[in-house]
Design a protein around this motif. Structure first.
Motif, PDB file in Angstrom:
ATOM      1  N   LEU A  37      -7.012   6.498  -0.563  1.00  0.00           N
ATOM      2  CA  LEU A  37      -6.069   7.072  -1.674  1.00  0.00           C
ATOM      3  C   LEU A  37      -6.944   7.902  -2.778  1.00  0.00           C
ATOM      4  CD1 LEU A  37      -4.579   3.329  -2.659  1.00  0.00           C
ATOM      5  CD2 LEU A  37      -3.533   5.168  -1.496  1.00  0.00           C
ATOM      6  N   GLU A  38      -8.116   7.777  -2.994  1.00  0.00           N
ATOM      7  CA  GLU A  38      -8.792   8.894  -3.796  1.00  0.00           C
ATOM      8  C   GLU A  38      -8.624  10.109  -3.189  1.00  0.00           C
ATOM      9  OE1 GLU A  38     -10.681   9.054  -6.532  1.00  0.00           O
ATOM     10  OE2 GLU A  38      -9.963   7.381  -7.197  1.00  0.00           O
ATOM     11  N   GLY A  39      -9.033  10.235  -1.770  1.00  0.00           N
ATOM     12  CA  GLY A  39      -8.871  11.396  -1.260  1.00  0.00           C
ATOM     13  C   GLY A  39      -7.478  11.881  -1.232  1.00  0.00           C
ATOM     14  N   GLN A  94      -2.833  16.475  -5.477  1.00  0.00           N
ATOM     15  CA  GLN A  94      -2.752  17.152  -6.402  1.00  0.00           C
ATOM     16  C   GLN A  94      -3.198  18.647  -6.209  1.00  0.00           C
ATOM     17  OE1 GLN A  94      -6.116  16.146  -9.117  1.00  0.00           O
ATOM     18  NE2 GLN A  94      -5.137  16.958 -10.990  1.00  0.00           N
ATOM     19  N   VAL A  95      -4.136  19.036  -5.456  1.00  0.00           N
ATOM     20  CA  VAL A  95      -4.360  20.452  -4.717  1.00  0.00           C
ATOM     21  C   VAL A  95      -3.083  21.239  -4.226  1.00  0.00           C
ATOM     22  CG1 VAL A  95      -5.645  21.922  -3.394  1.00  0.00           C
ATOM     23  CG2 VAL A  95      -6.709  20.306  -4.823  1.00  0.00           C
ATOM     24  N   ALA A  96      -2.568  20.448  -3.360  1.00  0.00           N
ATOM     25  CA  ALA A  96      -1.320  20.889  -2.541  1.00  0.00           C
ATOM     26  C   ALA A  96       0.123  20.790  -3.396  1.00  0.00           C
ATOM     27  CB  ALA A  96      -1.156  20.183  -1.142  1.00  0.00           C
ATOM     28  N   ARG A  97      -0.095  20.348  -4.468  1.00  0.00           N
ATOM     29  CA  ARG A  97       1.157  19.884  -5.199  1.00  0.00           C
ATOM     30  C   ARG A  97       2.220  19.624  -4.645  1.00  0.00           C
ATOM     31  NH1 ARG A  97       0.999  22.361 -10.421  1.00  0.00           N
ATOM     32  NH2 ARG A  97       3.323  22.658 -10.468  1.00  0.00           N
ATOM     33  N   SER A  98       1.910  18.417  -3.768  1.00  0.00           N
ATOM     34  CA  SER A  98       2.847  17.812  -2.789  1.00  0.00           C
ATOM     35  C   SER A  98       2.433  16.235  -2.599  1.00  0.00           C
ATOM     36  CB  SER A  98       2.712  18.431  -1.591  1.00  0.00           C
ATOM     37  OG  SER A  98       3.334  17.855  -0.375  1.00  0.00           O
ATOM     38  N   GLU A  99       3.720  15.547  -2.584  1.00  0.00           N
ATOM     39  CA  GLU A  99       3.345  14.293  -2.250  1.00  0.00           C
ATOM     40  C   GLU A  99       3.171  13.940  -1.005  1.00  0.00           C
ATOM     41  OE1 GLU A  99       6.945  12.187  -3.535  1.00  0.00           O
ATOM     42  OE2 GLU A  99       7.281  13.619  -5.259  1.00  0.00           O
ATOM     43  N   ALA A 100       3.167  14.835  -0.041  1.00  0.00           N
ATOM     44  CA  ALA A 100       2.905  14.319   1.393  1.00  0.00           C
ATOM     45  C   ALA A 100       1.715  13.741   1.864  1.00  0.00           C
ATOM     46  CB  ALA A 100       3.013  15.697   2.201  1.00  0.00           C
ATOM     47  N   PRO A 101       0.513  14.386   1.369  1.00  0.00           N
ATOM     48  CA  PRO A 101      -0.826  13.503   1.366  1.00  0.00           C
ATOM     49  C   PRO A 101      -0.755  12.044   1.364  1.00  0.00           C
ATOM     50  CG  PRO A 101      -1.172  15.683   0.675  1.00  0.00           C
ATOM     51  CD  PRO A 101       0.285  15.516   0.379  1.00  0.00           C
ATOM     52  N   LEU A 102      -0.312  11.838  -0.065  1.00  0.00           N
ATOM     53  CA  LEU A 102      -0.101  10.458  -0.595  1.00  0.00           C
ATOM     54  C   LEU A 102       0.655   9.610   0.428  1.00  0.00           C
ATOM     55  CD1 LEU A 102      -0.709  10.729  -4.453  1.00  0.00           C
ATOM     56  CD2 LEU A 102      -1.960   9.081  -2.585  1.00  0.00           C
ATOM     57  N   GLU A 103       1.998  10.079   0.756  1.00  0.00           N
ATOM     58  CA  GLU A 103       2.778   9.343   1.640  1.00  0.00           C
ATOM     59  C   GLU A 103       2.138   9.159   2.928  1.00  0.00           C
ATOM     60  OE1 GLU A 103       6.051  12.179   1.528  1.00  0.00           O
ATOM     61  OE2 GLU A 103       7.031  11.346  -0.345  1.00  0.00           O
ATOM     62  N   ALA A 104       1.515  10.187   3.489  1.00  0.00           N
ATOM     63  CA  ALA A 104       0.797   9.804   4.760  1.00  0.00           C
ATOM     64  C   ALA A 104      -0.119   8.954   4.651  1.00  0.00           C
ATOM     65  CB  ALA A 104       0.390  11.171   5.360  1.00  0.00           C
ATOM     66  N   ALA A 105      -0.952   8.768   3.594  1.00  0.00           N
ATOM     67  CA  ALA A 105      -1.908   7.643   3.480  1.00  0.00           C
ATOM     68  C   ALA A 105      -1.363   6.496   3.581  1.00  0.00           C
ATOM     69  CB  ALA A 105      -2.773   8.261   2.335  1.00  0.00           C
ATOM     70  N   GLY A 106      -0.210   6.391   2.527  1.00  0.00           N
ATOM     71  CA  GLY A 106       0.216   4.839   2.359  1.00  0.00           C
ATOM     72  C   GLY A 106       0.756   4.476   3.863  1.00  0.00           C
ATOM     73  N   ARG A 107       1.310   5.412   4.667  1.00  0.00           N
ATOM     74  CA  ARG A 107       1.979   4.781   6.018  1.00  0.00           C
ATOM     75  C   ARG A 107       0.652   4.539   6.675  1.00  0.00           C
ATOM     76  NH1 ARG A 107       5.107   9.457   5.234  1.00  0.00           N
ATOM     77  NH2 ARG A 107       3.870  10.747   6.884  1.00  0.00           N
ATOM     78  N   LEU A 121       0.650  -1.213   0.007  1.00  0.00           N
ATOM     79  CA  LEU A 121      -0.027  -0.026   0.063  1.00  0.00           C
ATOM     80  C   LEU A 121       0.853   1.320  -0.097  1.00  0.00           C
ATOM     81  CD1 LEU A 121      -2.876  -1.147   2.099  1.00  0.00           C
ATOM     82  CD2 LEU A 121      -2.910  -0.738  -0.124  1.00  0.00           C
ATOM     83  N   PRO A 122       1.970   1.524   0.769  1.00  0.00           N
ATOM     84  CA  PRO A 122       2.860   2.421   0.605  1.00  0.00           C
ATOM     85  C   PRO A 122       3.406   2.501  -0.750  1.00  0.00           C
ATOM     86  CG  PRO A 122       3.157   1.537   2.688  1.00  0.00           C
ATOM     87  CD  PRO A 122       2.200   0.536   2.056  1.00  0.00           C
ATOM     88  N   ALA A 123       3.860   1.383  -1.237  1.00  0.00           N
ATOM     89  CA  ALA A 123       4.350   1.409  -2.668  1.00  0.00           C
ATOM     90  C   ALA A 123       3.297   1.980  -3.690  1.00  0.00           C
ATOM     91  CB  ALA A 123       4.694   0.007  -3.163  1.00  0.00           C
ATOM     92  N   LEU A 124       2.055   1.565  -3.318  1.00  0.00           N
ATOM     93  CA  LEU A 124       1.010   2.118  -4.433  1.00  0.00           C
ATOM     94  C   LEU A 124       0.835   3.768  -4.259  1.00  0.00           C
ATOM     95  CD1 LEU A 124      -1.196   1.514  -6.226  1.00  0.00           C
ATOM     96  CD2 LEU A 124      -2.995   0.853  -4.558  1.00  0.00           C
TER      97      LEU A 124
END
Length: 198
Positions: free
Chosen positions: A167-169, A175-188, A91-94
């Protein structure tokens, strides 16, 4: 959700070029912001060709675009989950893969399914149905993977809803923040959640 790298549209058949172009444009501009003329022009197809393949017009084409996004993300989802037998690592890889796709597109290419269906569901039942089927398929892929790695079916079903919704959220937030941080946190956090069911 991220789509695969674009296929070579120059070698694609006319119908495929139209659908791929519609999917990309709707992913970036939304359904309402994308016109048939723009699709035909960017696909290198005549308007007559668009209506030949999609006599139902833009709604039929929008549903085909959603189905393409569904197929591409389903393939990515299966590949990622199959490559790592432990869902806590998959899931973090995804999430990282989704973040990479956003970054590589300069934060333009979010989920092609969501981008197309938002604002159209009530007036375009074919698009809404295609999107509902996409989300159901993605949940099914996640649930099947969890069951295959030892999770009880009811837990896997519940977790599949949480995984896809999170993952959708997170993809939209990134995308809105132009940052990988939300997805990285979601994966963790998804990894921790899934591990807690062991």
């Amino acid at each position: 959700m991220k789509t695969r790298a674009p296929h070579d549209l120059a070698t694609a058949g006319t119908r495929e070029r139209i659908v791929r172009t519609a999917s990309r444009l709707m992913q970036r501009q939304g359904y309402e912001g994308t016109g048939i003329k723009q699709i035909s022009r960017e696909a290198g197809a005549t308007l007559g060709s668009v209506y030949h393949f999609f006599p139902g017009g833009k709604q039929e084409l929008g549903a085909a675009a959603v189905r393409l996004g569904d197929e591409e993300f389903t393939e990515l989802l299966r590949e990622t989950l199959d490559a790592e037998p432990e869902p806590e690592k998959a899931l973090p890889a995804l999430a990282a893969s989704l973040a990479e796709g956003l970054r590589d597109s300069d934060w333009l290419d979010g989920c092609p399914v969501t981008s197309t269906v938002v604002g159209t569901a009530s007036g375009a039942p074919g698009i809404q149905q295609a999107a509902a089927e996409a989300f159901a398929r993605w949940r099914s892929v996640v649930a099947e993977s969890l069951v295959a790695t030892g999770f009880a079916a009811p837990d896997a079903e519940d977790l599949s809803h949480t995984v896809i919704a999170t993952l959708e959220g997170a993809e939209l937030a990134s995308q809105v923040a132009r940052s990988e941080a939300p997805l990285e946190a979601a994966g963790r956090h998804l990894a921790r959640l899934v591990a807690s069911y062991r």
